[in-house]
Design a protein around this motif. Structure first.
Motif, mmCIF file in Angstrom:
data_model
loop_
_atom_site.group_PDB
_atom_site.id
_atom_site.type_symbol
_atom_site.label_atom_id
_atom_site.label_comp_id
_atom_site.label_asym_id
_atom_site.label_seq_id
_atom_site.Cartn_x
_atom_site.Cartn_y
_atom_site.Cartn_z
ATOM 1 N N ARG A 31 -25.445 88.094 69.334
ATOM 2 C CA ARG A 31 -24.477 87.659 68.334
ATOM 3 C C ARG A 31 -23.473 88.769 68.019
ATOM 4 N N PHE A 32 -23.932 90.020 67.989
ATOM 5 C CA PHE A 32 -23.003 91.125 67.750
ATOM 6 C C PHE A 32 -21.948 91.166 68.857
ATOM 7 N N ASP A 144 -26.070 88.374 82.711
ATOM 8 C CA ASP A 144 -26.112 87.275 81.745
ATOM 9 C C ASP A 144 -25.237 87.554 80.530
ATOM 10 N N LEU A 145 -24.986 88.839 80.257
ATOM 11 C CA LEU A 145 -24.189 89.185 79.077
ATOM 12 C C LEU A 145 -22.728 88.772 79.225
ATOM 13 N N SER A 146 -22.286 88.522 80.461
ATOM 14 C CA SER A 146 -20.887 88.125 80.665
ATOM 15 C C SER A 146 -20.584 86.771 80.036
ATOM 16 N N LYS A 147 -21.627 86.016 79.676
ATOM 17 C CA LYS A 147 -21.416 84.750 78.972
ATOM 18 C C LYS A 147 -21.032 84.981 77.514
ATOM 19 N N HIS A 148 -21.255 86.212 77.036
ATOM 20 C CA HIS A 148 -21.075 86.493 75.616
ATOM 21 C C HIS A 148 -19.937 87.465 75.313
ATOM 22 N N ILE A 149 -19.530 88.257 76.302
ATOM 23 C CA ILE A 149 -18.477 89.240 76.054
ATOM 24 C C ILE A 149 -17.748 89.549 77.360
ATOM 25 N N LEU A 150 -16.444 89.740 77.257
ATOM 26 C CA LEU A 150 -15.609 90.102 78.402
ATOM 27 C C LEU A 150 -15.341 91.607 78.342
#
Length: 265
Positions: A31-32, A144-150
């Protein structure tokens, strides 16, 4: 009060209230990152690197409205956090700290510093082993983090052709310590961050900095202040404490803690 710069490339960081662990579960980290990403889109900001540590965070960003970008991101995260844990108030000690990076060398060096944070803290042995930094984004890495931050990793990717060369460069960033820098002497050049990181690593001897209790942290700060030419800001960044806390500790009577060059922690 000095006015904060708003446009350029910045190292942005902050620590949680009371230095307690703030990212208690993976959902908090995610979420951060989402709050940072959403605010970056709104405020025309690029995320260049990130690292979420248990009780603080580091970002490298390119922004034209830094304060608005961070205000929105931290406000959104605070709303989520307070609702999730049914608490009230701010999660971080101050709005945030920032330091401008004015040329490519400083930008690259700070990327190394951010990516290497969990290694210095003793959480892992290489930056690519840590889940919550941006290393996996480099060289079009699948994460997987690329779904949450660019993340725009072009600065390092232009200089280092693959993961192996980048890891090698970050490892080389931890330069050996020169003995004369253990003497606090204004005629000596200021200690560099890589040298300070190396000193702290030798002191910790494989432990995490989070294994130290508050008294040991104070002793470490006093030791670095007494036996290196590090600034308060350098010490604060590398022991993951607030600048104001380091200044307060360094005003303590050294004899109370029996600080010596061969002391153990």
């Amino acid at each position: 009060m000095r006015k904060r710069l708003q446009e350029g490339v910045f190292h942005v960081y902050n620590i949680s209230n009371y230095r307690t662990t703030i990212f208690l579960k993976p959902e908090d980290n995610i979420r951060f990152l989402e709050c940072i990403n959403n605010s970056a889109i709104t405020h025309n900001t690029k995320i260049l690197e990130f690292c979420l540590m248990p009780n603080h965070f580091h970002l490298q960003v390119e922004s034209c409205s830094l304060s608005e970008f961070m205000r929105r991101a931290l406000m959104d995260f605070s709303r989520y956090y307070n609702k999730s844990y049914q608490i009230h108030g701010k999660q971080f000690t101050k709005p945030f700290e920032s330091a401008p990076k004015r040329n490519l060398n400083f930008i690259i060096e700070n990327c190394f510093y951010i990516l290497n944070n969990p290694v210095v803290a003793g959480i892992c042995s290489k930056p690519n082993q840590y889940q919550w930094n941006s290393f996996s984004f480099h060289h079009n890495g699948k994460t997987d983090l690329s779904k949450h931050i660019l993340v725009d990793t072009s600065a390092l990717d232009m200089c280092y052709k693959d993961e192996k060369s980048l890891l090698s460069a970050i490892a080389d960033y931890k330069m050996p310590v020169v003995d004369h820098r253990f003497t606090r002497d204004s005629t000596n050049p200021r200690i560099t961050n890589p040298e300070l990181i190396s000193i702290i690593g030798k002191i910790l001897d494989g432990r995490s900095i989070y294994d130290l209790d508050k008294t040991s942290i104070k002793k470490l700060i006093l030791f670095l202040n007494q036996y290196t030419n590090a600034t308060f800001k350098q010490i604060a960044m590398n022991v993951h404490e607030e600048y104001s806390f380091v200044r307060k500790v360094c005003g303590t009577d050294f004899s109370k803690y029996q600080i010596s060059k061969d002391m153990t922690f």
